[in-house]
Design a protein around this motif. Structure first.
Motif, PDB file in Angstrom:
ATOM      1  N   MET A 229       0.841  -1.197   0.000  1.00  0.00           N
ATOM      2  CA  MET A 229       0.000   0.000   0.000  1.00  0.00           C
ATOM      3  C   MET A 229       0.880   1.252   0.000  1.00  0.00           C
ATOM      4  SD  MET A 229      -3.284  -0.664   0.054  1.00  0.00           S
ATOM      5  CE  MET A 229      -4.423  -2.020   0.352  1.00  0.00           C
ATOM      6  N   PRO A 230       0.323   2.410  -0.377  1.00  0.00           N
ATOM      7  CA  PRO A 230       1.082   3.661  -0.265  1.00  0.00           C
ATOM      8  C   PRO A 230       1.577   3.855   1.164  1.00  0.00           C
ATOM      9  CG  PRO A 230      -0.919   4.023  -1.532  1.00  0.00           C
ATOM     10  CD  PRO A 230      -1.000   2.626  -0.985  1.00  0.00           C
ATOM     11  N   PRO A 231       2.750   4.468   1.348  1.00  0.00           N
ATOM     12  CA  PRO A 231       3.372   4.567   2.680  1.00  0.00           C
ATOM     13  C   PRO A 231       2.470   5.164   3.754  1.00  0.00           C
ATOM     14  CG  PRO A 231       4.930   5.214   0.983  1.00  0.00           C
ATOM     15  CD  PRO A 231       3.623   5.009   0.291  1.00  0.00           C
ATOM     16  N   THR A 232       1.723   6.229   3.433  1.00  0.00           N
ATOM     17  CA  THR A 232       0.885   6.847   4.470  1.00  0.00           C
ATOM     18  C   THR A 232      -0.202   5.892   4.947  1.00  0.00           C
ATOM     19  OG1 THR A 232      -0.433   7.848   2.700  1.00  0.00           O
ATOM     20  CG2 THR A 232       1.275   9.219   3.699  1.00  0.00           C
ATOM     21  N   ILE A 233      -0.774   5.134   4.011  1.00  0.00           N
ATOM     22  CA  ILE A 233      -1.821   4.173   4.362  1.00  0.00           C
ATOM     23  C   ILE A 233      -1.221   3.009   5.138  1.00  0.00           C
ATOM     24  CG2 ILE A 233      -3.497   2.542   3.412  1.00  0.00           C
ATOM     25  CD1 ILE A 233      -3.924   4.516   1.115  1.00  0.00           C
ATOM     26  N   GLU A 234      -0.078   2.522   4.669  1.00  0.00           N
ATOM     27  CA  GLU A 234       0.576   1.393   5.337  1.00  0.00           C
ATOM     28  C   GLU A 234       0.934   1.744   6.780  1.00  0.00           C
ATOM     29  OE1 GLU A 234       4.987  -0.229   5.037  1.00  0.00           O
ATOM     30  OE2 GLU A 234       3.807  -0.838   3.284  1.00  0.00           O
ATOM     31  N   PRO A 252      -3.087  11.320  -1.772  1.00  0.00           N
ATOM     32  CA  PRO A 252      -3.517  11.864  -3.072  1.00  0.00           C
ATOM     33  C   PRO A 252      -4.923  11.433  -3.471  1.00  0.00           C
ATOM     34  CG  PRO A 252      -1.271  11.019  -3.199  1.00  0.00           C
ATOM     35  CD  PRO A 252      -1.814  10.594  -1.876  1.00  0.00           C
ATOM     36  N   TYR A 253      -5.466  10.400  -2.804  1.00  0.00           N
ATOM     37  CA  TYR A 253      -6.781   9.874  -3.173  1.00  0.00           C
ATOM     38  C   TYR A 253      -7.915  10.525  -2.378  1.00  0.00           C
ATOM     39  CZ  TYR A 253      -3.489   6.363  -4.783  1.00  0.00           C
ATOM     40  OH  TYR A 253      -2.416   5.735  -5.367  1.00  0.00           O
ATOM     41  N   GLY A 254      -7.572  11.277  -1.328  1.00  0.00           N
ATOM     42  CA  GLY A 254      -8.593  11.895  -0.498  1.00  0.00           C
ATOM     43  C   GLY A 254      -8.203  11.823   0.966  1.00  0.00           C
ATOM     44  N   PHE A 255      -9.208  11.734   1.837  1.00  0.00           N
ATOM     45  CA  PHE A 255      -8.977  11.666   3.282  1.00  0.00           C
ATOM     46  C   PHE A 255      -9.535  10.346   3.795  1.00  0.00           C
ATOM     47  CE2 PHE A 255      -8.806  16.041   2.070  1.00  0.00           C
ATOM     48  CZ  PHE A 255      -7.747  16.551   2.810  1.00  0.00           C
TER      49      PHE A 255
END
Length: 315
Positions: A229-234, A252-255
């Motif tokens: 997953m993207p780092p922030t989500i991971e 980048p996909y939202g909040f």
């Protein structure tokens, strides 16, 4: 009782394989190969060449040994296909119209309706041509399933040996199963988070408000390991504890809001857990080897002629 040689057409028991064509019939379309007397025409070859996106590669390697090899490899693939279709017909395999229609719909249904005609145009096909190709593929699939794939078997001992000798392949890293809600604005995400903290169901709110495609599943992203997953989500997913709701996470996909459903520690799958996967791998390997042998046998008993001079002139 008649002998086999009296029942089967002569080309099924012939073993000759010629690299040069006989005298050409001026009424016959130019052909690059004949398989048991059935022509693969220059037009068919050029269409297949176009559909494989190889024209640019051949142009770059024009009149070179690489170009000749590419063209001959492609011709051999067409010969294999023709042999399999002929063998399917020899076994009297057929495909019902409704089965062809379902497969056509399944394939074309993966694209928006407005793109379908453009895709067919790029492949130089109309719907009837695509349907004929689909029928051939289904015939080949039926032949290989019955004559090759369904005849393969894997023993319990083979599964156990595979597991013991490749144990490292069944090590699974730590995984988490997470639900998420995605919103357009931070204010929306903050308001939903407060509702969840007040007792609202994360799943219900995901179904109502999440912009992500998994929203209809209650926001369930399934299990994933680090690096998927993207780092922030991971980071948010792996730092949570069970049942808790994350702070609002921007991407980048939202909040996003996340909820940890389950955590699996790193571990090695047991033999029972890995058994189905091992059987699938072994059957795939065995079927691939059997298909190669099956095609070799078809070639040995068939009459295959090639016009390599014509093939080399195609650009």
């Amino acid at each position: 009782m008649r002998r086999l040689s009296q029942i089967l057409p002569a080309f099924w028991i012939a073993a000759a394989c010629s690299n040069g064509p006989p005298a050409a019939d001026p009424r016959e379309p130019p052909w690059v190969a004949r398989v048991n007397g059935e022509a693969i025409t220059q037009q068919e070859y050029e269409l297949f060449l176009h559909q494989q996106d190889m024209e640019e590669s051949l142009a770059l390697a024009a009149d070179s040994e690489d170009s000749r090899k590419l063209k001959r490899d492609l011709l051999e693939r067409m010969i294999d296909t023709r042999l399999l279709v002929q063998e399917a017909r020899r076994h009297f395999f057929t495909v019902e119209a409704k089965e062809i229609d379902r497969e056509v719909e399944r394939v074309l249904g993966q694209y928006p309706p407005e793109q379908v005609e453009e895709l067919l145009r790029k492949q130089r096909l109309d719907r009837d041509g695509f349907r004929r190709q689909t029928e051939q593929l289904l015939l080949i699939r039926r032949l290989l399933e019955q004559e090759v794939i369904d005849r393969q078997a894997v023993s319990r001992e083979e599964v156990e040996k595979y597991y013991q000798t490749r144990l490292q392949e069944f090590v699974r890293p730590e995984e988490v199963r997470v639900r998420q809600i995605v919103t357009r604005t931070e204010a929306e995400a903050t308001a939903l988070r407060q509702k969840i903290l007040n007792g609202a169901s994360f799943e219900d709110l995901a179904r109502q408000y999440s912009l992500g495609p998994e929203g209809k599943r209650g926001g369930d992203l399934g299990f994933f390991s680090r690096g998927r997953m993207p780092p922030t989500i991971e980071q948010a997913a792996f730092e949570m504890w069970g049942g808790r709701v994350s702070a609002v996470v921007a991407s980048p996909y939202g909040f996003h809001l996340f909820q940890l459903v389950e955590r699996r520690p790193a571990r090695t799958l047991s033999l029972d857990e890995a058994r189905t996967e091992i059987q699938r791998r072994l059957l795939e390997e065995r079927a691939k080897e059997a298909e190669t042998l099956y095609l070799r046998t078809l070639r040995e008993r068939s009459n295959i002629e090639r016009d390599l001079n014509l093939l080399d002139r195609i650009h």
